[in-house]
Every structure is written in structure tokens, then in C-alpha cells.
Design a protein around this motif. Structure first.
Motif, short mmCIF file in Angstrom:
data_model
loop_
_atom_site.label_atom_id
_atom_site.label_comp_id
_atom_site.label_asym_id
_atom_site.label_seq_id
_atom_site.Cartn_x
_atom_site.Cartn_y
_atom_site.Cartn_z
N GLN A 20 0.83 -1.20 0.00
CA GLN A 20 0.00 0.00 0.00
C GLN A 20 0.87 1.26 0.00
O GLN A 20 0.44 2.31 -0.48
CB GLN A 20 -0.91 0.01 1.23
N HIS A 21 2.07 1.14 0.54
CA HIS A 21 2.97 2.29 0.67
C HIS A 21 4.12 2.19 -0.34
O HIS A 21 5.27 2.51 -0.03
CB HIS A 21 3.50 2.41 2.09
N ARG A 22 3.77 1.75 -1.54
CA ARG A 22 4.76 1.67 -2.61
C ARG A 22 5.18 3.08 -3.02
O ARG A 22 4.36 4.00 -3.08
CB ARG A 22 4.19 0.93 -3.82
N LEU A 23 6.47 3.22 -3.31
CA LEU A 23 7.04 4.52 -3.65
C LEU A 23 7.28 4.61 -5.16
O LEU A 23 7.96 3.74 -5.73
CB LEU A 23 8.36 4.73 -2.92
N PRO A 24 6.76 5.63 -5.82
CA PRO A 24 6.99 5.78 -7.26
C PRO A 24 8.39 6.32 -7.53
O PRO A 24 8.98 7.03 -6.71
CB PRO A 24 5.93 6.81 -7.66
N ILE A 25 8.94 5.99 -8.70
CA ILE A 25 10.28 6.48 -9.04
C ILE A 25 10.23 7.68 -9.97
O ILE A 25 11.27 8.29 -10.23
CB ILE A 25 11.11 5.36 -9.70
N ASN A 26 9.05 8.05 -10.45
CA ASN A 26 8.97 9.10 -11.47
C ASN A 26 8.20 10.33 -11.03
O ASN A 26 7.89 11.20 -11.84
CB ASN A 26 8.35 8.53 -12.75
N LYS A 27 7.86 10.44 -9.74
CA LYS A 27 7.19 11.64 -9.24
C LYS A 27 7.44 11.78 -7.74
O LYS A 27 7.68 10.78 -7.05
CB LYS A 27 5.70 11.61 -9.54
N PRO A 28 7.40 12.99 -7.22
CA PRO A 28 7.72 13.20 -5.81
C PRO A 28 6.64 12.66 -4.89
O PRO A 28 5.48 12.48 -5.28
CB PRO A 28 7.83 14.73 -5.70
N VAL A 29 7.02 12.41 -3.64
CA VAL A 29 6.08 11.91 -2.64
C VAL A 29 5.91 12.90 -1.48
O VAL A 29 5.21 12.61 -0.52
CB VAL A 29 6.54 10.54 -2.08
N GLY A 30 6.53 14.07 -1.60
CA GLY A 30 6.43 15.08 -0.56
C GLY A 30 6.94 16.42 -1.06
O GLY A 30 7.48 16.52 -2.18
N PRO A 31 6.82 17.46 -0.25
CA PRO A 31 7.14 18.82 -0.72
C PRO A 31 8.61 19.20 -0.68
O PRO A 31 8.96 20.26 -1.17
CB PRO A 31 6.34 19.70 0.24
N GLU A 32 9.48 18.36 -0.07
CA GLU A 32 10.88 18.74 -0.01
C GLU A 32 11.78 17.57 -0.34
O GLU A 32 11.37 16.40 -0.28
CB GLU A 32 11.24 19.33 1.36
N CYS A 33 13.01 17.91 -0.68
CA CYS A 33 14.01 16.94 -1.08
C CYS A 33 15.26 17.15 -0.23
O CYS A 33 15.82 18.26 -0.20
CB CYS A 33 14.32 17.13 -2.57
N LYS A 34 15.68 16.11 0.48
CA LYS A 34 16.92 16.22 1.25
C LYS A 34 17.42 14.83 1.63
O LYS A 34 16.64 13.88 1.74
CB LYS A 34 16.74 17.07 2.50
N SER A 333 7.31 21.07 -8.28
CA SER A 333 6.29 20.30 -9.01
C SER A 333 5.34 19.55 -8.09
O SER A 333 4.41 18.90 -8.57
CB SER A 333 6.98 19.31 -9.95
N TRP A 334 5.57 19.62 -6.78
CA TRP A 334 4.72 18.88 -5.84
C TRP A 334 3.34 19.53 -5.76
O TRP A 334 3.22 20.74 -5.57
CB TRP A 334 5.36 18.87 -4.46
N ILE A 335 2.28 18.71 -5.91
CA ILE A 335 0.91 19.25 -5.92
C ILE A 335 0.07 18.69 -4.77
O ILE A 335 -1.13 18.96 -4.69
CB ILE A 335 0.21 18.94 -7.26
N GLY A 336 0.67 17.92 -3.89
CA GLY A 336 -0.07 17.37 -2.76
C GLY A 336 -0.08 18.31 -1.57
O GLY A 336 0.08 19.53 -1.71
N GLU A 337 -0.23 17.75 -0.37
CA GLU A 337 -0.23 18.52 0.88
C GLU A 337 1.11 19.26 1.01
O GLU A 337 2.18 18.67 0.97
CB GLU A 337 -0.42 17.56 2.06
N GLN A 338 1.02 20.59 1.13
CA GLN A 338 2.23 21.42 1.13
C GLN A 338 3.00 21.38 2.44
O GLN A 338 4.20 21.66 2.47
CB GLN A 338 1.87 22.86 0.77
N ASP A 339 2.33 21.07 3.53
CA ASP A 339 3.00 20.96 4.82
C ASP A 339 3.61 19.55 4.94
O ASP A 339 2.89 18.54 4.88
CB ASP A 339 2.02 21.21 5.96
N GLY A 340 4.93 19.50 5.12
CA GLY A 340 5.61 18.21 5.13
C GLY A 340 5.14 17.29 6.24
O GLY A 340 4.96 16.09 6.04
N ALA A 341 4.93 17.84 7.45
CA ALA A 341 4.48 17.03 8.58
C ALA A 341 3.08 16.49 8.34
O ALA A 341 2.77 15.33 8.64
CB ALA A 341 4.55 17.85 9.86
N ALA A 342 2.20 17.34 7.79
CA ALA A 342 0.83 16.91 7.51
C ALA A 342 0.83 15.83 6.42
O ALA A 342 0.06 14.86 6.49
CB ALA A 342 -0.02 18.10 7.08
N ASN A 343 1.67 15.98 5.43
CA ASN A 343 1.78 14.97 4.38
C ASN A 343 2.27 13.64 4.96
O ASN A 343 1.76 12.57 4.61
CB ASN A 343 2.74 15.46 3.30
#
Length: 355
Positions: A20-34, A333-343
Motif C-alpha cells: 500500500q505504501h509503494r514509492l513511485p520512481i517518477n514523481k515526488p512523494v512530498g514537498p521537499e528533497c533532502k 512540481s509537488w501538488i499534494g499537501e504542502q506541509d511536510g508534517a501533515a503529508n
């Protein structure tokens, strides 16, 4: 919890929560990258990262040493009952001693074969030119010329299944990123865990940021990536081993707490050092070396020059303001929940958000 303690089950489907928590390789899963502290080296061709047990191998090493003590005690009890106090020996006592020896011996072998007299580290290589991940898994003791250590490879495409894996430990959920290789029926053939472990649902934000980092590197290259918070040393010193064990009890723990815990920290450091001192550096097969050439003028080849390596040097460089603290990058390009903790809280649920 060390991923080697509770292994994946070959021949069975991927756990439902993981799938259920599969991670895509071609799009982001959250608002930040680190990066969250996983990298040995990075360049335009490949990035070497840690496997999940790397930062806490002292715990498994300690458990193995306790098991070895258990085996010795089993033999000693049998010796006592047979030669020192022969009148106390009977069949039941012999069976008890044999049971102790077998149980502790099995634990020492199963969990110690990849910890002692094995490898100092088991790097996982993201090769962006080959679009593959190469993972050293085990020491090869009788390797042929150029064969190197036991190395798996998986393609960087939709056929490889990357998931967030959830376990439990210390009364909290713990998470790491796992790669599953499955057969035509969807059953697990093999799996390995990448990077590090995050404890507590609140830290799922770090999991998602980390995955964005690796995907950015593989899909877009290193040019716009934020720096890692530190580069791990490929030749770990005594000081680095000590800092691994100290920071395992919290990177922001108070000095008083660290002083109280110091005897235990030193004990864990001795476990880690004993494991490392019996091991050797990993050897990549020639087939991997051939596709891992670094250009002499590669501007993104790090660490080099004045770049700090390891916990100690990086902390000093940050105090001098010579190295950034917690570098990160927002993903436009992230279009989901903008708050990282909420996401992250959405991803902590059994059914995560659709992206």
C-alpha cells in the motif's frame, strides 16, 4: 530494528502495508528533497549509500557477542557437571546444557555471519547511467579474479518495487525503505533495505524527503541536489564509531543525559569496533567497476578537497559555518499537501494518499 533480524519471507507476497505504501520512481512523494544521513560518496555516475543496518550495527554485534558468551557458558556448565561435580550430572542436565549450546550457537551463527569476519560496510550504489541499483550483500570468501563480493542488481524502473516498510521497536513504529524483487506471481524472491531507519510516525517526513532525494539524483542528476548533511567515512575511525553510538541515543540529547549513559555508550562502541576490526572493506565485481567510471573533471565528485567527512569533522565545519546544517530543497512540481508534517501523517495511515 536491524532488517537482518526479521527477514523478508521468500515465496510469499509483499506485506500488504508495504505494498500500500509503494514509492513511485517518477514523481515526488512530498514537498521537499533532502538527504537524511545516508551517503558515502556522490558523483555524476553513481551515488553510494548505506544499507539500513549500517548506523546501528553495534546492537547486532552486541547480541552476537552475548550469544557467544551463552555458548561458552553452556560448555562450562557441562564441564562442571561432568568433571567438577560429577555426582550432580544426569541426562536431564546434559540435555539442558546441549539446548543452551544449540540455541545460543544458532543465534551466534545466524546473526553473526554478516557481522563478524564479514564486511565493514555493505554499500548500495545508485548508478544513474546504467539506470540500476547495485547492492553488495555478503562477503565472498573464495572469489575468483574480478568476481568481487556477492552483489545484487535491480533495474531502476517500474518492475522494481520500492516500499516503505513498517516494523515495531521501543513501543514505536519504525520505518525504512525496502526494495522487493518478485516473481511472475508477485511473490518475493529477494529484498534489501536502503539508507537508514526512522523511528516514530512523525519521522515519516524524513522518509519521504529521502526518497525524493534519491529519485532526483537518478532522474535528474546531481546538479541541483542539496548537499548531504554529512558524508559517511568509508574508513571508519574509533572516533566515528563512538559518535555513531552516542548519536544513536539522540543527536540532540543533553550533556547530562550523555554523561549518565556514557558507560553504556562506551560498551556499545566496543561492540561496533570489535565487529569492524574483524571485517574487511567490500570489493565490487569488475562488472560493476566497469560501469562506474568517474570523469577526472567531474565537478560533482564528492567528498573531496575541504569537504568534511564523518560526524566529527562535519560538526566542526558547521560550527565554523563552512558546511550547511540540514540542507534541503523545495520541490516546485509537488501538488499534494504542502506541509511536510501533515503529508507524513497521511502516509502513516494504512492507506496513504494517492499521488
Amino acid at each position: 530494528m536491524d532488517e537482518r533480524v526479521f527477514l523478508y519471507k521468500v515465496g510469499q507476497p509483499i506485506p500488504e502495508w508495504d505494498l500500500q505504501h509503494r514509492l513511485p520512481i517518477n514523481k515526488p512523494v512530498g514537498p521537499e528533497c533532502k538527504d537524511t544521513g545516508t551517503i558515502f560518496q556522490i558523483n555524476s555516475t553513481y551515488m553510494d549509500v548505506t544499507d539500513q543496518p549500517h548506523g546501528s550495527r553495534q546492537w547486532q554485534a552486541g547480541g552476537v557477542l552475548i550469544a557467544v558468551v551463552g555458548v561458552v557458558m553452556g560448555f562450562w556448565m557441562e564441564y562442571e557437571t561432568r568433571f567438577i561435580f560429577p555426582d550432580a550430572g544426569d541426562l536431564l542436565g546434559d540435555l539442558f546444557c546441549l539446548g543452551v549450546i544449540l540455541i545460543f550457537g544458532y543465534a551466534a551463527f545466524r546473526f553473526g555471519r554478516d557481522e563478524f569476519f564479514a564486511l565493514k560496510r555493505r554499500p548500495i550504489r545508485f548508478n544513474r547511467e546504467q539506470k540500476k541499483i547495485f547492492a553488495i550483500r555478503r562477503r565472498r570468501f573464495f572469489a575468483k579474479q574480478g568476481e568481487g563480493d556477492v552483489t545484487w542488481d535491480v533495474p531502476w524502473n517500474e518492475k522494481s518495487i520500492f516500499c516503505i516498510h513498517k516494523g515495531s521497536g521501543n513501543n514505536q513504529n519504525c520505518y525504512h525503505i525496502r526494495c522487493y524483487d518478485v516473481d511472475d506471481n508477485g511473490n518475493v524472491v529477494r529484498a534489501f533495505s536502503i539508507g537508514r531507519e526512522w523511528v516514530g510516525s512523525a519521522n515519516l517526513e524524513g522518509v519521504l524527503s529521502q526518497w525524493n532525494y534519491w529519485c532526483w539524483y537518478m532522474n535528474q542528476g546531481p546538479a541541483d541536489l542539496p548537499k548531504p548533511p554529512l558524508f559517511f567515512s568509508e574508513n571508519e575511525s574509533v572516533r566515528e564509531s563512538f559518535l555513531f553510538c552516542m548519536y544513536d541515543f539522540g543527536t540532540r540529547a543533553s550533556p547530562v543525559f550523555r554523561m549518565i549513559m556514557m558507560p553504556f555508550i562506551l560498551l556499545m562502541t566496543s561492540f561496533r569496533l570489535l565487529a569492524l576490526w574483524t571485517c574487511r572493506a567490500p570489493v565490487w565485481p569488475n562488472a560493476v567497476k566497469t560501469v562506474s567510471n568517474i570523469a577526472a573533471d567531474d565537478a560533482f565528485n564528492q567528498p573531496r578537497g575541504t569537504t568534511p567527512v564523518g560526524w566529527g569533522e562535519t560538526a566542526l565545519a558547521q560550527q565554523r559555518h563552512d558546511y550547511p546544517f540540514d540542507p534541503k530543497k523545495e520541490i516546485s512540481s509537488w501538488i499534494g499537501e504542502q506541509d511536510g508534517a501533515a503529508n507524513a501523517s497521511l502516509w502513516a495511515k494504512d492507506i496513504p494518499p494517492k499521488i
